[in-house]
Motif scaffolding. Structure first.
Motif, PDB file in Angstrom:
ATOM      1  N   SER A  50      -7.547  11.953   0.655  1.00 13.37           N
ATOM      2  CA  SER A  50      -6.574  11.850  -0.426  1.00 13.37           C
ATOM      3  C   SER A  50      -6.976  10.756  -1.406  1.00 13.37           C
ATOM      4  O   SER A  50      -7.125   9.605  -1.020  1.00 13.37           O
ATOM      5  N   THR A  82       0.782   3.791  -3.246  1.00 15.15           N
ATOM      6  CA  THR A  82       0.404   5.190  -3.037  1.00 15.15           C
ATOM      7  C   THR A  82       1.505   6.122  -3.526  1.00 15.15           C
ATOM      8  O   THR A  82       1.258   7.099  -4.253  1.00 15.15           O
ATOM      9  N   TYR A 114      -5.157   9.445  -3.523  1.00 17.27           N
ATOM     10  CA  TYR A 114      -4.058   8.507  -3.695  1.00 17.27           C
ATOM     11  C   TYR A 114      -4.066   7.447  -2.606  1.00 17.27           C
ATOM     12  O   TYR A 114      -3.798   6.279  -2.849  1.00 17.27           O
ATOM     13  N   ASP A 115      -4.372   7.857  -1.402  1.00 12.22           N
ATOM     14  CA  ASP A 115      -4.453   6.900  -0.305  1.00 12.22           C
ATOM     15  C   ASP A 115      -5.575   5.904  -0.552  1.00 12.22           C
ATOM     16  O   ASP A 115      -5.428   4.706  -0.382  1.00 12.22           O
ATOM     17  N   HIS A 117       0.835  -1.202   0.000  1.00 11.63           N
ATOM     18  CA  HIS A 117       0.000   0.000   0.000  1.00 11.63           C
ATOM     19  C   HIS A 117       0.870   1.253   0.000  1.00 11.63           C
ATOM     20  O   HIS A 117       0.591   2.218  -0.726  1.00 11.63           O
ATOM     21  N   SER A 132      -5.379   4.249  -4.958  1.00 14.71           N
ATOM     22  CA  SER A 132      -4.184   3.753  -5.637  1.00 14.71           C
ATOM     23  C   SER A 132      -3.990   2.266  -5.405  1.00 14.71           C
ATOM     24  O   SER A 132      -3.054   1.672  -5.924  1.00 14.71           O
ATOM     25  N   LYS A 133      -4.883   1.641  -4.632  1.00 16.83           N
ATOM     26  CA  LYS A 133      -4.716   0.228  -4.276  1.00 16.83           C
ATOM     27  C   LYS A 133      -4.989  -0.650  -5.490  1.00 16.83           C
ATOM     28  O   LYS A 133      -5.919  -0.412  -6.247  1.00 16.83           O
ATOM     29  N   ALA A 180       3.968  10.140   0.829  1.00 14.96           N
ATOM     30  CA  ALA A 180       3.090   9.011   0.501  1.00 14.96           C
ATOM     31  C   ALA A 180       3.686   7.692   0.981  1.00 14.96           C
ATOM     32  O   ALA A 180       2.979   6.822   1.501  1.00 14.96           O
TER      33      ALA A 180
END
Length: 211
Positions: free
Chosen positions: A176, A44, A178-179, A40, A182-183, A62
């Protein structure tokens, strides 16, 4: 809890060594990823690196944003996941039942205190995050570790680390993409990207940190 962990007497290690410890942590509160948390972190960081190639401090932010999840490991106190992961929220105002691990709110005496059970509770609208006491968790721990060890990350990076899990139903939102988004099941090659992130760690942190 904060005073206990502020001693930073649990370990002395580098940022990358801490990243590797997250090979031992799978976040039970995360429905989108059942891989060790190091994936993760890297997913990210790589997503942000792709969109903002010139903001190296953001790439590193990140990478390290979830390192506080080591609190779940035995050498750092083995706190239960409900006390480490999931959403963070302001204490002193009404709990929201959509928070991850909200079932534990019933055991908190604050849930029976009328002064803390309105939307704003002890706060006033627009008072700002500096005036809000957040629940303890991995966000605040990593913020504290970074700050106490003298990181040179800019203040926006520290802000992101401290508030990235702030639950969006509350007045002060920090979310966010991205948090959260992005997974992926496509894993990052750790050894391939390690030299780049190690260069950022060397730039913004001392070689060894107290945890």
């Amino acid at each position: 809890m904060r005073e206990h962990y502020k001693k930073l007497d649990k370990a002395e290690m580098s940022i990358w060594e801490c990243c590797e410890l997250l090979n031992e942590v799978v976040d039970d509160s995360d429905p989108d990823l059942d891989e060790p948390q190091i994936q993760h972190l890297l997913q990210t960081a790589e997503a942000i690196r792709k969109d903002y190639p010139n903001e190296d401090w953001l790439h590193l932010t990140a990478l390290i944003h979830d390192l506080g999840k080591i609190l779940h490991l035995p050498q750092f106190g083995e706190l239960p996941q409900w006390a480490v992961v999931g959403d963070t929220f302001p204490v002193g105002c009404a709990f929201d039942e959509k928070n991850v691990h909200h079932k534990y709110f019933k055991k908190n005496p604050d849930s029976k205190n009328p002064a803390y059970n309105t939307k704003e509770g002890v706060y006033s609208k627009g008072c700002g995050l500096d005036n809000v006491l957040m629940s303890w968790g991995h966000d605040d721990y990593m913020y504290m570790v970074a700050k106490e060890n003298g990181t040179t990350l800019p203040s926006p990076g520290l802000f992101i680390i401290r508030y990235h899990s702030f639950y969006r139903k509350y007045l002060y939102l920090l979310c966010s993409k991205y948090d959260l988004y992005s997974k992926s099941k496509v894993l990052v090659d750790v050894e391939k990207v390690k030299p780049y992130y190690q260069s950022l760690i060397d730039k913004y942190f001392p070689a060894k940190l107290k945890w």
